[in-house]
Design a protein around this motif. Structure first.
Motif, mmCIF file in Angstrom:
data_model
loop_
_atom_site.group_PDB
_atom_site.id
_atom_site.type_symbol
_atom_site.label_atom_id
_atom_site.label_comp_id
_atom_site.label_asym_id
_atom_site.label_seq_id
_atom_site.Cartn_x
_atom_site.Cartn_y
_atom_site.Cartn_z
ATOM 1 N N ALA A 250 0.838 -1.200 0.000
ATOM 2 C CA ALA A 250 0.000 0.000 0.000
ATOM 3 C C ALA A 250 0.873 1.249 0.000
ATOM 4 N N ASN A 251 0.682 2.107 -0.990
ATOM 5 C CA ASN A 251 1.377 3.389 -1.083
ATOM 6 C C ASN A 251 0.385 4.480 -0.711
ATOM 7 N N ARG A 252 0.630 5.146 0.413
ATOM 8 C CA ARG A 252 -0.374 6.005 1.031
ATOM 9 C C ARG A 252 -0.596 7.328 0.284
ATOM 10 N N GLY A 253 0.273 7.628 -0.687
ATOM 11 C CA GLY A 253 0.055 8.812 -1.509
ATOM 12 C C GLY A 253 0.606 10.093 -0.940
ATOM 13 N N ASN A 262 -7.473 12.524 -1.087
ATOM 14 C CA ASN A 262 -7.424 12.312 -2.542
ATOM 15 C C ASN A 262 -6.009 12.425 -3.118
ATOM 16 N N GLY A 263 -5.025 11.954 -2.360
ATOM 17 C CA GLY A 263 -3.647 11.962 -2.850
ATOM 18 C C GLY A 263 -3.429 10.852 -3.871
ATOM 19 N N PRO A 264 -2.223 10.793 -4.461
ATOM 20 C CA PRO A 264 -1.934 9.779 -5.489
ATOM 21 C C PRO A 264 -1.637 8.399 -4.895
ATOM 22 N N GLY A 285 -9.490 8.986 -8.762
ATOM 23 C CA GLY A 285 -9.802 10.159 -7.963
ATOM 24 C C GLY A 285 -8.890 10.355 -6.776
ATOM 25 N N GLY A 286 -7.974 9.433 -6.559
ATOM 26 C CA GLY A 286 -7.004 9.552 -5.470
ATOM 27 C C GLY A 286 -7.458 8.878 -4.188
ATOM 28 N N GLY A 287 -6.510 8.692 -3.276
ATOM 29 C CA GLY A 287 -6.826 8.042 -2.007
ATOM 30 C C GLY A 287 -5.586 7.828 -1.167
ATOM 31 N N SER A 288 -5.744 7.100 -0.060
ATOM 32 C CA SER A 288 -4.656 6.951 0.913
ATOM 33 C C SER A 288 -4.655 5.556 1.530
ATOM 34 N N ILE A 323 -15.315 1.203 -2.618
ATOM 35 C CA ILE A 323 -15.052 2.127 -1.514
ATOM 36 C C ILE A 323 -16.232 2.148 -0.551
ATOM 37 N N VAL A 324 -15.913 2.052 0.766
ATOM 38 C CA VAL A 324 -16.930 2.074 1.817
ATOM 39 C C VAL A 324 -16.594 3.210 2.785
#
Length: 351
Positions: A250-253, A262-264, A285-288, A323-324
């Motif tokens: 997992a790359n948290r962005g 909404n990071g990369p 749309g990005g995420g973490s 996504i939840v």
């Protein structure tokens, strides 16, 4: 410690749907600790909906399966305070029990023989060895050069563990037989090592580093750095596939402890055999993506969306994501039940 039945694959007893009798009757659920709202959300993975939520102690960090698979422990470390606690969850009902007061339980592991819980007191650079059931303190081990001690994994024979030192750019090797510090290894100056997982043959430890945007490779026995794999921005959590061939990273962005929404963010897939990235799954749309685990059948990778107050479910065949929405700042979620004979802690280091 129950011996590994296949020396070339330490995950061979935790393959797809290889359940222990101890988890028979357990509800199929995702337990999500929300650090800022001090609660746990419960997701039904068959419908991808929240079906329950309940309050726990202050600053819940991880949901940790017990060694005997009978209890899930929520580690409430009460950041910056001294009223930390552990909240037990009964996996047969999905309901919490009476909390146990424990100093600074950021994370928790278990000795390979299952007799003791190892509470990771991050703020104190200390490991507290406690009775695995009552949580009564037996003794403490100071690890003074491991600032921000947090995540760990164990050698194939259980004789040692390597812990990451988030705020020191190092890892610490712990002799599990004599319960003492063996030594420290610096990964790189200014680094921020996070999760750590060992290869199926038990020889190489993969250390996620949030500042290096990738994974350092360490030979566990010689305790030397042997390589580096670039993955993505803010490398954080690591989970082996159910067939033991791949490592989901997992790359948290973000390289920041408190990153933007909404990071990369993305997930990188490393092939254990070649030690190369074979896929990368961005979040539309990005995420973490942060911490979690793989479903019992291996078809879904569940990860908390740390800065976005959501949980992601990645289809491991396609990389597509569901996504939840959950509580405030979800962290170390647990997928339950999981295959395996016993748990060494964290969100399910199953053997």
């Amino acid at each position: 410690m129950p011996p590994v039945t296949n020396p070339s694959d330490m995950y061979s007893n935790a393959g797809s749907n290889m359940f222990s009798p101890a988890v028979k009757g357990a509800l199929t659920r995702i337990y999500v600790p929300n650090l800022r709202s001090n609660d746990v959300y419960v997701i039904d993975p068959t419908t991808f909906t929240v079906v329950d939520k309940f309050k726990v102690g202050r600053s819940p960090q991880h949901v940790v399966p017990a060694w005997d698979l009978k209890t899930l422990w929520v580690t409430n470390n009460a950041e910056g305070r001294n009223d930390g606690s552990l909240t037990p969850i009964d996996p047969m009902t999905g309901k919490p029990g009476k909390e146990v007061m424990v100093d600074d339980p950021y994370n928790m592991y278990f000795t390979p023989n299952g007799q003791e819980a190892i509470v990771v007191a991050e703020a104190h650079a200390r490991l507290d060895f406690r009775d695995a059931h009552t949580m009564a303190l037996k003794h403490s081990l100071e690890v003074p050069e491991c600032k921000g001690i947090n995540h760990a994994d164990f050698s194939i024979d259980g004789k040692y563990a390597i812990f990451t030192c988030e705020f020191g750019g190092k890892v610490a090797k712990i002799d599990m037989v004599n319960q003492k510090v063996v030594g420290y290894l610096e990964l790189h100056k200014g680094g921020m090592p996070q999760d750590i997982r060992v290869s199926p043959d038990g020889k190489v430890f993969y250390v996620a580093d949030m500042m290096a945007d990738g994974v350092f490779l360490i030979d566990g026995d010689s305790f030397t750095k042997i390589g580096f794999i670039k993955t993505g921005i803010g490398t954080h959590g690591e989970y082996p596939s159910r067939d033991g061939t791949k490592l989901y990273v997992a790359n948290r962005g973000s390289n920041k402890v408190h990153g933007p929404r909404n990071g990369p963010g993305s997930v990188s897939v490393i092939d254990f055999a070649t030690r190369k990235v074979v896929a990368n799954w961005p979040i539309p749309g990005g995420g973490s993506p942060d911490m979690g685990n793989v479903s019992a059948d291996g078809k879904w990778l569940w990860l908390s969306g740390r800065f976005d107050d959501v949980v992601y479910a990645f289809d491991t065949a396609t990389g597509k994501v569901k996504i939840v929405k959950v509580g405030m700042e979800p962290h170390g979620l647990a997928v339950w039940p999981q295959p395996g004979r016993y748990s060494l802690g964290h969100t399910g280091i199953m053997r």
